[in-house]
Write a protein that holds these residues in place. Structure first.
Motif, PDB file in Angstrom:
ATOM      1  N   THR A 280       0.779  -1.113  -0.170  1.00 46.71           N
ATOM      2  CA  THR A 280       0.174  -0.029  -0.064  1.00 46.71           C
ATOM      3  C   THR A 280       0.571   1.144  -0.155  1.00 46.71           C
TER       4      THR A 280
ATOM      5  N   SER B 224       0.807  -6.114  -6.496  1.00 50.08           N
ATOM      6  CA  SER B 224       0.783  -7.058  -6.392  1.00 50.08           C
ATOM      7  C   SER B 224       1.396  -7.828  -7.966  1.00 50.08           C
TER       8      SER B 224
ATOM      9  N   SER C  43       2.247   1.654  -3.077  1.00 50.04           N
ATOM     10  CA  SER C  43       1.638   1.959  -4.420  1.00 50.04           C
ATOM     11  C   SER C  43       1.084   2.805  -4.620  1.00 50.04           C
ATOM     12  N   ASP C  44       0.642   3.771  -3.238  1.00 49.83           N
ATOM     13  CA  ASP C  44      -0.179   4.791  -2.808  1.00 49.83           C
ATOM     14  C   ASP C  44       0.905   6.268  -3.512  1.00 49.83           C
TER      15      ASP C  44
ATOM     16  N   ILE D   4      -0.370   3.857  -8.358  1.00 52.13           N
ATOM     17  CA  ILE D   4      -1.023   2.516  -7.932  1.00 52.13           C
ATOM     18  C   ILE D   4      -2.043   1.987  -7.520  1.00 52.13           C
ATOM     19  N   SER D   5      -2.700   0.994  -7.902  1.00 55.22           N
ATOM     20  CA  SER D   5      -3.654   0.772  -7.174  1.00 55.22           C
ATOM     21  C   SER D   5      -2.516  -1.169  -6.429  1.00 55.22           C
ATOM     22  N   PRO D   6      -2.815  -1.364  -5.035  1.00 59.23           N
ATOM     23  CA  PRO D   6      -1.668  -2.282  -4.611  1.00 59.23           C
ATOM     24  C   PRO D   6      -2.300  -3.655  -5.192  1.00 59.23           C
ATOM     25  N   GLN D   7      -3.748  -3.938  -5.622  1.00 60.32           N
ATOM     26  CA  GLN D   7      -3.415  -4.558  -6.133  1.00 60.32           C
ATOM     27  C   GLN D   7      -2.679  -5.612  -7.122  1.00 60.32           C
ATOM     28  N   TYR D   8      -2.313  -4.127  -8.235  1.00 58.27           N
ATOM     29  CA  TYR D   8      -1.843  -3.847  -9.548  1.00 58.27           C
ATOM     30  C   TYR D   8      -0.316  -4.408  -9.170  1.00 58.27           C
TER      31      TYR D   8
END
Length: 122
Positions: A49, A63, A52-53, A57-61
């Motif tokens: 998180t 990952s 990604s912040d 980008i999103s944490p899922q992306y």
């Protein structure tokens, strides 16, 4: 008009033989890149998180990039590298060194295995 006979043509699977200069199990760039990005992130003690912040980008992306599932654009790689305070040059060199090390290991194993097979045949 002539009658044409259609015949079934058996299809063979694409050749599994590696191209010259490549090993049979050469890893994909995105896998090595993802491994390197994860190593950089965890070495800095950052969570998905947090990184990604900072990268936008999103944490899922992130990952999925780290797991080698996604093939990120150069803009995404630059954003994540920036969030990790790593230059693109340093990141690229690190991934290239990893790839080179894996190639050397695979070549050594191939040489060792072929030598064993030859010794068994003698």
């Amino acid at each position: 008009m002539r009658n044409r006979r259609l015949h079934a043509v058996p299809t063979s699977p694409p050749s599994a033989a590696p191209r010259p200069g490549r090993t049979a199990r050469e890893p994909l760039w995105r896998h090595l890149l993802g491994q390197r990005l994860r190593r950089e992130r965890t070495d800095r003690g950052q969570t998905l998180t947090e990184t990604s912040d900072r990268a936008g980008i999103s944490p899922q992306y992130l990952s999925e990039i780290e797991r080698g599932i996604k093939e990120p654009s150069s803009e995404m790689i630059a954003a994540v590298a920036g969030a990790l305070e790593v230059t693109l040059l340093d990141l690229t060199v690190a991934v290239a060194r990893e790839l080179n090390g894996q190639r050397a290991t695979a070549q050594h194993q191939a040489t060792t295995n072929s030598g064993q097979g030859f010794a068994l045949a003698a």
